[in-house]
Scaffold this motif. Sequence first.
Motif, mmCIF file in Angstrom:
data_model
loop_
_atom_site.group_PDB
_atom_site.id
_atom_site.type_symbol
_atom_site.label_atom_id
_atom_site.label_comp_id
_atom_site.label_asym_id
_atom_site.label_seq_id
_atom_site.Cartn_x
_atom_site.Cartn_y
_atom_site.Cartn_z
ATOM 1 N N LEU A 161 -3.864 2.754 -5.412
ATOM 2 C CA LEU A 161 -2.947 3.124 -4.324
ATOM 3 C C LEU A 161 -2.035 1.959 -3.932
ATOM 4 N N ASP A 162 -2.416 0.758 -4.324
ATOM 5 C CA ASP A 162 -1.644 -0.447 -3.994
ATOM 6 C C ASP A 162 -0.959 -0.909 -5.278
ATOM 7 N N HIS A 163 0.299 -1.309 -5.146
ATOM 8 C CA HIS A 163 1.067 -1.582 -6.366
ATOM 9 C C HIS A 163 1.944 -2.825 -6.221
ATOM 10 N N ILE A 164 2.147 -3.489 -7.357
ATOM 11 C CA ILE A 164 3.196 -4.510 -7.474
ATOM 12 C C ILE A 164 4.060 -4.030 -8.635
ATOM 13 N N LEU A 165 5.271 -3.573 -8.296
ATOM 14 C CA LEU A 165 6.179 -2.984 -9.291
ATOM 15 C C LEU A 165 7.391 -3.897 -9.436
ATOM 16 N N ALA A 166 7.929 -3.970 -10.638
ATOM 17 C CA ALA A 166 9.052 -4.891 -10.865
ATOM 18 C C ALA A 166 10.126 -4.234 -11.715
ATOM 19 N N SER A 167 11.353 -4.761 -11.596
ATOM 20 C CA SER A 167 12.454 -4.323 -12.454
ATOM 21 C C SER A 167 12.280 -4.979 -13.831
ATOM 22 N N ASP A 169 0.872 -1.167 0.000
ATOM 23 C CA ASP A 169 0.000 0.000 0.000
ATOM 24 C C ASP A 169 0.916 1.225 0.000
ATOM 25 N N LEU A 170 1.080 1.832 -1.170
ATOM 26 C CA LEU A 170 2.013 2.951 -1.292
ATOM 27 C C LEU A 170 1.297 4.296 -1.129
ATOM 28 N N ASN A 171 -0.035 4.248 -0.956
ATOM 29 C CA ASN A 171 -0.840 5.442 -0.668
ATOM 30 C C ASN A 171 -0.697 6.561 -1.691
ATOM 31 N N THR A 172 -0.367 6.194 -2.928
ATOM 32 C CA THR A 172 -0.281 7.190 -3.999
ATOM 33 C C THR A 172 -0.377 6.480 -5.333
ATOM 34 N N ASP A 173 -0.714 7.241 -6.391
ATOM 35 C CA ASP A 173 -0.791 6.587 -7.703
ATOM 36 C C ASP A 173 0.549 6.707 -8.432
ATOM 37 N N LEU A 189 12.981 -0.134 -10.786
ATOM 38 C CA LEU A 189 11.548 -0.437 -10.841
ATOM 39 C C LEU A 189 10.878 0.357 -11.963
ATOM 40 N N GLN A 190 9.887 -0.260 -12.563
ATOM 41 C CA GLN A 190 9.204 0.373 -13.690
ATOM 42 C C GLN A 190 7.734 0.621 -13.375
ATOM 43 N N ALA A 191 7.194 1.685 -13.983
ATOM 44 C CA ALA A 191 5.756 1.957 -13.845
ATOM 45 C C ALA A 191 4.987 0.877 -14.599
ATOM 46 N N PRO A 192 3.867 0.406 -14.038
ATOM 47 C CA PRO A 192 3.093 -0.621 -14.756
ATOM 48 C C PRO A 192 2.446 -0.026 -16.007
ATOM 49 N N ALA A 193 2.187 -0.866 -17.001
ATOM 50 C CA ALA A 193 1.551 -0.402 -18.232
ATOM 51 C C ALA A 193 0.138 0.102 -17.945
ATOM 52 N N LEU A 194 -0.493 -0.517 -16.964
ATOM 53 C CA LEU A 194 -1.888 -0.197 -16.641
ATOM 54 C C LEU A 194 -2.054 -0.126 -15.136
ATOM 55 N N ALA A 195 -2.690 0.931 -14.654
ATOM 56 C CA ALA A 195 -2.943 1.032 -13.211
ATOM 57 C C ALA A 195 -4.164 0.185 -12.862
ATOM 58 N N THR A 196 -4.123 -0.461 -11.703
ATOM 59 C CA THR A 196 -5.248 -1.298 -11.260
ATOM 60 C C THR A 196 -5.871 -0.664 -10.025
ATOM 61 N N PRO A 197 -7.076 -0.088 -10.140
ATOM 62 C CA PRO A 197 -7.698 0.579 -8.983
ATOM 63 C C PRO A 197 -7.985 -0.402 -7.840
ATOM 64 N N THR A 198 -7.663 0.029 -6.621
ATOM 65 C CA THR A 198 -7.849 -0.836 -5.442
ATOM 66 C C THR A 198 -8.604 -0.141 -4.312
ATOM 67 N N PHE A 199 -8.850 1.173 -4.442
ATOM 68 C CA PHE A 199 -9.423 1.923 -3.320
ATOM 69 C C PHE A 199 -10.508 2.879 -3.815
ATOM 70 N N PRO A 200 -11.650 2.990 -3.080
ATOM 71 C CA PRO A 200 -12.046 2.130 -1.959
ATOM 72 C C PRO A 200 -12.531 0.773 -2.464
ATOM 73 N N SER A 201 -12.435 -0.235 -1.623
ATOM 74 C CA SER A 201 -12.696 -1.601 -2.079
ATOM 75 C C SER A 201 -14.111 -1.784 -2.619
ATOM 76 N N TRP A 202 -15.080 -0.997 -2.088
ATOM 77 C CA TRP A 202 -16.474 -1.190 -2.519
ATOM 78 C C TRP A 202 -16.739 -0.533 -3.876
ATOM 79 N N LYS A 203 -15.898 0.424 -4.287
ATOM 80 C CA LYS A 203 -16.050 1.049 -5.608
ATOM 81 C C LYS A 203 -14.688 1.594 -6.024
ATOM 82 N N PRO A 204 -13.759 0.713 -6.428
ATOM 83 C CA PRO A 204 -12.368 1.131 -6.635
ATOM 84 C C PRO A 204 -12.212 2.207 -7.711
ATOM 85 N N LYS A 205 -11.636 3.339 -7.310
ATOM 86 C CA LYS A 205 -11.386 4.436 -8.246
ATOM 87 C C LYS A 205 -9.899 4.768 -8.315
#
Length: 213
Positions: A173-179, A135-139, A154-170
């Motif tokens: 804020l949570d990320h899995i980033l890789a080299s 949870d990096l608390n930022t986009d 680390l690289q920015a993902p090709a596509l952001a995946t909305p995770t917050f808020p869980s009931w209607k993700p807009k």
Amino acid sequence: KIANPDRLAALLPQFDVIGLQAADAGRLRSGFLNQTRYLAEAAGMPYWSHQPNRPVAGLSHTANGLISRIEPSAVLDYPLPGRGRGALLVRFGAGDRALAVVIAHLSLGTATRARQLGFIAEILQDHPHAVLMGDLNTDVGSPEMRQLFARSRLQAPALATPTFPSWKPKRALDHILASPTVALEKVWTLPQAFSDHLALAAEIRLPMHHGEH
């Protein structure tokens, strides 16, 4: 207190490495349950570690947690700049072939978060194959995240995946980033809401080395 962890534990065996943020380390909030240990045991996963970092007057003690099917070669516990936040650096394998996974939960304040991401970039300097998750608390487009990408592999993902808020993700804020050497084959959210954020999952492909098939 138990139904939610049990629902989560049922999903965990499909994964090899799980990072938890804000898991209770065994205070009143969770019924004095170390949630990382409970989830690891309920899911039948052999390795777990947790990093308690924010005690709240006996009510809760939140932790970053690691659960793994694979035995780590090292688990390093770093306090992050600012108050009460930390990062777990988990290494799998050895030498220049090792995979480094950092599990982190960052602050809400922009300036503190920028310092925390700078610190994470620093601890990943010697790790060509790396993953940062949490949870990096930022986009990904924020100035502090752009700094992270400039100062680390680390690289920015090709596509952001909305995770917050869980009931209607807009917001993502949570990320899995890789080299670049670690391919993110697929990233998705788990449909069940276990908190105010949706859980994020990824399938990664590690680099092949000479002589491997």
